[in-house]
Design an enzyme around this catalytic site. Structure first.
Site, PDB file in Angstrom:
ATOM      1  N   GLU A   1       7.937   4.970   0.334  1.00  6.56           N
ATOM      2  CA  GLU A   1       7.266   5.981   1.145  1.00  6.56           C
ATOM      3  C   GLU A   1       8.026   6.248   2.443  1.00  6.56           C
ATOM      4  O   GLU A   1       8.177   7.393   2.845  1.00  6.56           O
ATOM      5  CB  GLU A   1       5.833   5.558   1.446  1.00  6.56           C
ATOM      6  CG  GLU A   1       4.953   5.570   0.225  1.00  6.56           C
ATOM      7  CD  GLU A   1       3.511   5.173   0.504  1.00  6.56           C
ATOM      8  OE1 GLU A   1       3.157   4.952   1.689  1.00  6.56           O
ATOM      9  OE2 GLU A   1       2.729   5.108  -0.454  1.00  6.56           O
TER      10      GLU A   1
ATOM     11  N   ASN B   1     -10.032  -2.439  -5.917  1.00  6.47           N
ATOM     12  CA  ASN B   1      -9.620  -1.038  -6.020  1.00  6.47           C
ATOM     13  C   ASN B   1      -9.222  -0.731  -7.466  1.00  6.47           C
ATOM     14  O   ASN B   1      -8.225  -1.250  -7.963  1.00  6.47           O
ATOM     15  CB  ASN B   1      -8.434  -0.777  -5.087  1.00  6.47           C
ATOM     16  CG  ASN B   1      -7.920   0.644  -5.160  1.00  6.47           C
ATOM     17  OD1 ASN B   1      -8.482   1.498  -5.830  1.00  6.47           O
ATOM     18  ND2 ASN B   1      -6.836   0.889  -4.455  1.00  6.47           N
TER      19      ASN B   1
END
Length: 188
Positions: free
Chosen positions: A182, A145
């Site tokens: 988060e 990624n």
């Protein structure tokens, strides 16, 4: 800093100071090429109330709209992550994110389907990307990624619930920090 690539991109790099340490974002007028988390400091202490910041520390005064959009997205992610869902993502300009190769398909599926505060197993992400037997290949896609944080590879965990390796195992503490960041911000 500017470099010429074979495809004639003029790369510019911006450095940001974040709760994770220094982050370098490289891109051109067509989009973001890479995001690198340099792991030069321990992650900032998480608190449910204290806002965290992400500030530009070095880079060209003139930025492409895509690099500027990336900086704004990262700043929002660290200070008010729940707002990132309404922000436009920058365009991506990296070969791993082009075409229909399995890596590209997995990364696009992750970006589209796994939202802030959620996690998904390697096996489930393989199923979502259309190959039920490719859990190991999903791990390879996570390692390749080029734009972590924007494409949230930190949200991919093992089927047993263990967090799994991040940044080749060197960034496991960062993965835990991101998941906690988060979850705290969604609940708070």
């Amino acid at each position: 800093m500017e470099n010429r690539r074979k495809n004639q991109c003029t790369l510019k790099t911006i450095s940001l100071l974040s709760p994770l340490g220094k982050i370098q974002v490289s891109g051109c007028e067509n989009g973001v090429h890479t995001i690198q988390i340099l792991m030069d400091v321990a992650p900032a202490e998480r608190s449910g109330t204290a806002p965290l910041s992400c500030v530009v520390s070095d880079g060209p005064a003139e930025r492409s709209p895509e690099l500027q959009r990336c900086v704004e997205w990262l700043q929002a992610y660290f200070s008010e992550p729940w707002t990132t869902g309404s922000l436009p993502l920058p365009a991506f300009h990296h070969p791993a994110l082009q075409g229909d190769a399995f890596t590209s398909r997995v990364l696009r599926t992750l970006l589209r389907e796994v939202k802030l505060g959620d996690t998904v197993s390697y096996k489930r992400l393989a199923e979502m990307a259309g190959n039920t037997r490719a859990a190991r290949a999903v791990g390879g896609a996570m390692r390749r990624n080029p734009v972590p944080l924007l494409i949230p590879c930190h949200r991919v965990i093992s089927s047993s619930g263990q967090s799994g390796a991040y940044m080749g195992g060197k960034g496991d503490h960062l993965k835990q920090w991101l998941l906690t960041h988060e979850r705290l911000k969604i609940k708070g």
